[in-house]
Design an enzyme around this catalytic site. Structure first.
Site, PDB file in Angstrom:
ATOM      1  N   GLU A  22     -27.009 -18.640  24.904  1.00  0.00           N
ATOM      2  CA  GLU A  22     -25.673 -18.073  25.093  1.00  0.00           C
ATOM      3  C   GLU A  22     -25.280 -17.141  23.943  1.00  0.00           C
ATOM      4  O   GLU A  22     -24.586 -16.153  24.147  1.00  0.00           O
ATOM      5  CB  GLU A  22     -24.640 -19.198  25.256  1.00  0.00           C
ATOM      6  CG  GLU A  22     -24.749 -19.940  26.576  1.00  0.00           C
ATOM      7  CD  GLU A  22     -24.633 -18.995  27.775  1.00  0.00           C
ATOM      8  OE1 GLU A  22     -23.825 -18.041  27.717  1.00  0.00           O
ATOM      9  OE2 GLU A  22     -25.370 -19.210  28.759  1.00  0.00           O
ATOM     10  N   PRO A  43     -39.015 -17.953  25.187  1.00  0.00           N
ATOM     11  CA  PRO A  43     -39.724 -18.831  26.121  1.00  0.00           C
ATOM     12  C   PRO A  43     -38.785 -19.525  27.105  1.00  0.00           C
ATOM     13  O   PRO A  43     -39.190 -19.913  28.199  1.00  0.00           O
ATOM     14  CB  PRO A  43     -40.400 -19.841  25.199  1.00  0.00           C
ATOM     15  CG  PRO A  43     -39.558 -19.854  23.966  1.00  0.00           C
ATOM     16  CD  PRO A  43     -39.023 -18.464  23.809  1.00  0.00           C
ATOM     17  N   PRO A 227       5.811   3.725  -7.444  1.00  0.00           N
ATOM     18  CA  PRO A 227       5.417   3.267  -8.777  1.00  0.00           C
ATOM     19  C   PRO A 227       4.000   2.739  -8.892  1.00  0.00           C
ATOM     20  O   PRO A 227       3.555   2.439  -9.995  1.00  0.00           O
ATOM     21  CB  PRO A 227       6.431   2.143  -9.056  1.00  0.00           C
ATOM     22  CG  PRO A 227       6.818   1.642  -7.706  1.00  0.00           C
ATOM     23  CD  PRO A 227       6.785   2.828  -6.790  1.00  0.00           C
ATOM     24  N   ASP A 250      -1.260  13.542  -9.978  1.00  0.00           N
ATOM     25  CA  ASP A 250      -1.139  13.337 -11.417  1.00  0.00           C
ATOM     26  C   ASP A 250      -1.661  11.963 -11.820  1.00  0.00           C
ATOM     27  O   ASP A 250      -2.131  11.169 -11.001  1.00  0.00           O
ATOM     28  CB  ASP A 250       0.302  13.554 -11.894  1.00  0.00           C
ATOM     29  CG  ASP A 250       1.295  12.571 -11.274  1.00  0.00           C
ATOM     30  OD1 ASP A 250       0.904  11.426 -10.997  1.00  0.00           O
ATOM     31  OD2 ASP A 250       2.458  12.956 -11.086  1.00  0.00           O
ATOM     32  N   LYS A 272      -1.190  14.253 -16.630  1.00  0.00           N
ATOM     33  CA  LYS A 272      -0.632  14.482 -17.961  1.00  0.00           C
ATOM     34  C   LYS A 272      -0.576  13.153 -18.692  1.00  0.00           C
ATOM     35  O   LYS A 272      -0.027  12.181 -18.199  1.00  0.00           O
ATOM     36  CB  LYS A 272       0.783  15.076 -17.881  1.00  0.00           C
ATOM     37  CG  LYS A 272       0.877  16.392 -17.143  1.00  0.00           C
ATOM     38  CD  LYS A 272       2.309  16.902 -17.182  1.00  0.00           C
ATOM     39  CE  LYS A 272       2.466  18.175 -16.370  1.00  0.00           C
ATOM     40  NZ  LYS A 272       2.325  17.930 -14.929  1.00  0.00           N
ATOM     41  N   GLY A 303       3.612  10.341  -9.038  1.00  0.00           N
ATOM     42  CA  GLY A 303       4.031   8.971  -9.231  1.00  0.00           C
ATOM     43  C   GLY A 303       5.546   8.868  -9.172  1.00  0.00           C
ATOM     44  O   GLY A 303       6.260   9.760  -9.614  1.00  0.00           O
ATOM     45  N   GLY A 304       6.052   7.778  -8.591  1.00  0.00           N
ATOM     46  CA  GLY A 304       7.500   7.593  -8.494  1.00  0.00           C
ATOM     47  C   GLY A 304       8.116   8.516  -7.471  1.00  0.00           C
ATOM     48  O   GLY A 304       7.644   8.625  -6.341  1.00  0.00           O
ATOM     49  N   THR A 333      11.279   5.185  -7.031  1.00  0.00           N
ATOM     50  CA  THR A 333      11.100   5.551  -8.424  1.00  0.00           C
ATOM     51  C   THR A 333      10.701   4.338  -9.257  1.00  0.00           C
ATOM     52  O   THR A 333      10.916   3.188  -8.864  1.00  0.00           O
ATOM     53  CB  THR A 333      12.376   6.196  -8.993  1.00  0.00           C
ATOM     54  OG1 THR A 333      12.101   6.705 -10.304  1.00  0.00           O
ATOM     55  CG2 THR A 333      13.528   5.203  -9.074  1.00  0.00           C
ATOM     56  N   ALA A 334      10.079   4.592 -10.400  1.00  0.00           N
ATOM     57  CA  ALA A 334       9.531   3.520 -11.223  1.00  0.00           C
ATOM     58  C   ALA A 334      10.584   2.510 -11.639  1.00  0.00           C
ATOM     59  O   ALA A 334      10.296   1.313 -11.761  1.00  0.00           O
ATOM     60  CB  ALA A 334       8.860   4.116 -12.462  1.00  0.00           C
ATOM     61  N   MET A 385       9.100   7.175 -19.900  1.00  0.00           N
ATOM     62  CA  MET A 385       8.227   7.821 -20.901  1.00  0.00           C
ATOM     63  C   MET A 385       8.759   7.632 -22.314  1.00  0.00           C
ATOM     64  O   MET A 385       8.757   8.557 -23.125  1.00  0.00           O
ATOM     65  CB  MET A 385       8.087   9.316 -20.590  1.00  0.00           C
ATOM     66  CG  MET A 385       7.529   9.607 -19.216  1.00  0.00           C
ATOM     67  SD  MET A 385       7.684  11.337 -18.730  1.00  0.00           S
ATOM     68  CE  MET A 385       9.456  11.471 -18.423  1.00  0.00           C
ATOM     69  N   ALA A 414       4.136  -0.788 -13.700  1.00  0.00           N
ATOM     70  CA  ALA A 414       5.003  -1.521 -12.779  1.00  0.00           C
ATOM     71  C   ALA A 414       4.477  -1.535 -11.353  1.00  0.00           C
ATOM     72  O   ALA A 414       3.946  -0.533 -10.866  1.00  0.00           O
ATOM     73  CB  ALA A 414       6.412  -0.912 -12.801  1.00  0.00           C
TER      74      ALA A 414
END
Length: 470
Positions: A22, A43, A227, A250, A272, A303-304, A333-334, A385, A414
Site C-alpha cells: 500500500e 514478488p 525594524p 541599506d 551606511k 529600515g524602519g 518605525t524602530a 542613532m 530591536a
C-alpha cells in the site's frame, strides 16, 4: 538548505518502484500524474497495484529485485519492509549516480518527495526535509484553500501566449510588465472564471495594441522595511517587493526581509555605518533617478519608516526634480518596534502623555537639539542613532533639568532575535554601556516609562530581550 528544490522533467523518463504494498501504491499513484514510464518490481502485489498493471498504466515484474533493475532508470523509489534490501538498493543506486528514495527513511534518500498542491501546469511543492510532516500537511491545507482551483487555466493561458509575447517584446522588463498587467486585470479574472475563449480574445487584443517600442515608465517605491522582524512588513510592501526590478537597500534591512524580494531582482547595497557610506546620499538619489528613467521598477528599501530619520524626504525632492513617479509605503518605525518588543510603552497615563523622536546623529562632534523643549514633564524621549553620542545626550538632559535618576534603556537590534536591552539611569548608563557589548543599531528610550520594563517584559509574548549585565 540541505535539499535543493527542483522539478524533474518526466517526459520519456523511466521510474522504478521496488515494492508493491500500500505504501508503494501511494507513490505509484503520485507518479501516474507524471509522464514517466513506471516499472514496478515485487514478488507480492496488492490488488491496487495489480489493477494499475491490468489497465496498462505500469509495467509489473512479479519477482524479487535484481541489481540490473536499476539500469536506465531516472528515479528509484524503494518501498519494502526488508531493511537489508532497502540499504542494498540505496548503495548500488547511489554508486551509479542515480536518484533513489527509500520511503520513510531520510538517511537512505538522495531525494525526497514534497507535499504537493497540484494545479497543473502550476505545481507547488513543500518540504520540511522530512522532519515535520504534520506541519507540512497543515501548510498544504492552507494553500489548497487560498489558491483558486482554476489557476491551472490561467497557467495554460500564459503557456499558450508565452512565445507570442516573447516575440513581440524585445526585453525581459517589457514582457514582465505585460504579464503583470494581464495578471492584475480583467483577463486573469476571465480565465479564473472559466471563460477561456474570452480571455484569449482579450489578451490577443491587448498584445495587438501594445507597442514593442513603447518606453516603460519607471517608478520608485520608498518602502519602510520596519525594524527587523519580517512579520512586521505590510501586505503592500511585500507585494511591491515581489515586483521589483532593482532593490536599493541599506544596512538596517535584515537578511530575512531581503529574502522576500523577488529572486531575480537586482540588489544594490548602499548601507551606511558610522563614518562609512557605501554611497553618499546624493549618489543614492541619482541612482534612483537613473534606474527609473531606464524604465525599471525601483524599490528603495529602508529600515524602519522612510519618513522617520530615513532621508525619504531628500530622495523624494530629487525624484520630483526629475519628474519621476514615486510611491511611499510606510513601515513600522524602530521606536514603536523596540517599545513593543521590549515591554516599554512609549506613553502611559501615569508616566508620559507625549513622546518625542529625536536624532542622536553627531555632526562635528555635537548634537544640535532644542534641549529645553526635550526636557518636559511626563514626556518620553526616543533617540535614533544616538549610541556614539550617548554621553552628550545624558549630560545635556541632566544639565537642562532631568533628574540624574531618570530611567533610560538602550535597545539593540530591536524586534530581531539579536535584540538586546541595557537599562540604567542618566547618571550611570554611559559607564554601563562601556562595560557591555551593546553596539549599533541601538535605540535610546528615556523617561519613567522605562521603569515598567521589568514588570511588563515577562508577560509580553513579543519579548525578545537578552538582558545585558555589564
Amino acid at each position: 538548505m540541505r535539499y535543493f528544490p527542483i522539478f524533474v522533467d518526466t517526459q520519456n523518463q523511466h521510474c522504478l518502484v521496488v515494492g508493491a504494498g500500500e505504501v508503494a501504491a501511494r507513490k505509484i499513484e503520485l507518479l501516474l500524474k507524471t509522464e514517466a514510464q513506471i516499472t514496478v518490481v515485487a514478488p507480492e502485489v496488492t490488488p491496487t497495484v495489480k489493477t494499475y498493471a491490468e489497465q496498462g498504466k505500469i509495467s509489473l515484474l512479479e519477482r524479487r529485485f535484481r541489481d540490473t533493475d536499476i539500469q536506465d532508470q531516472t528515479l528509484i523509489f524503494v518501498a519494502t519492509n526488508n531493511s537489508q534490501l532497502n540499504q542494498h538498493i540505496h548503495e548500488i543506486a547511489s554508486k551509479a549516480g542515480l536518484m533513489v528514495n527509500v520511503v520513510d527513511n531520510p538517511p537512505l534518500c538522495r531525494f525526497i518527495t514534497p507535499a504537493i498542491v497540484d494545479r497543473s501546469p502550476i505545481v507547488i511543492a513543500l518540504s520540511s526535509a522530512g522532519v515535520a510532516p504534520v506541519l507540512l500537511r497543515y501548510l498544504r491545507q492552507k494553500l489548497e484553500t487560498l489558491i483558486p482551483q482554476r489557476i491551472s487555466q490561467l497557467g495554460r493561458l500564459f503557456e499558450q501566449f508565452r512565445d507570442k509575447v516573447k516575440q513581440h517584446f524585445n526585453d525581459l522588463d517589457s514582457r514582465r510588465a505585460f504579464w503583470e498587467e494581464v495578471m492584475e486585470g480583467d483577463i486573469a479574472e476571465q480565465a479564473l472564471n472559466g471563460n477561456h475563449e474570452e480571455a484569449v480574445k482579450a489578451i490577443e487584443s491587448k498584445l495587438a495594441n501594445s507597442s514593442a517600442q513603447q518606453p516603460l515608465a519607471g517608478t520608485v517605491y520608498l518602502i519602510g522595511a520596519g525594524p527587523g522582524d519580517p512579520e512586521l512588513l505590510t501586505f503592500k510592501a511585500l507585494r511591491i517587493m515581489q515586483k521589483a526590478d532593482v532593490v536599493v537597500y541599506d544596512r538596517l534591512v535584515s537578511s530575512d526581509i531581503l529574502e522576500m524580494v523577488r529572486r531575480d531582482a537586482e540588489k544594490v547595497y548602499v548601507g551606511k555605518a558610522k563614518s562609512k557610506h557605501t554611497l553618499p546620499q546624493d549618489d543614492i538619489n541619482h541612482l534612483l533617478v537613473e534606474r527609473a528613467k531606464a524604465g525599471q521598477r525601483v524599490v528603495r528599501l529602508k529600515g524602519g519608516d522612510p519618513f522617520v530619520f530615513g532621508r525619504g524626504g531628500e530622495e523624494i525632492e530629487t525624484l520630483i526634480e526629475h519628474e519621476i513617479n514615486f510611491q511611499v509605503i510606510p513601515g513600522i518605525t524602530a521606536a514603536t518596534g523596540a517599545a513593543s518588543y521590549s515591554g516599554i510603552p512609549l506613553t502611559h497615563r501615569a508616566h508620559a502623555q507625549s513622546v518625542v523622536f529625536a536624532t542622536g546623529h553627531l555632526k562635528d562632534d555635537t548634537i544640535d537639539l532644542d534641549w529645553p523643549a526635550l526636557v518636559q514633564k511626563n514626556q518620553t524621549l526616543v533617540f535614533y542613532m544616538g549610541l556614539t553620542g550617548l554621553h552628550i545626550i545624558c549630560e545635556q538632559l541632566i544639565q537642562h533639568g532631568l533628574a540624574p535618576s531618570t530611567p533610560i534603556a538602550l535597545v539593540q537590534s530591536a524586534t530581531t532575535h539579536e535584540q538586546q536591552i541595557l537599562t540604567g539611569t542618566l547618571e550611570n548608563i554611559v559607564e554601563r554601556a562601556k562595560q557591555s557589548t551593546i553596539a549599533p543599531p541601538t535605540l535610546i528610550i528615556v523617561g519613567s516609562v522605562v521603569s515598567l520594563h521589568e514588570s511588563f517584559a515577562p508577560y509580553n509574548q513579543l519579548n525578545r530581550n537578552k538582558l545585558i549585565q555589564p
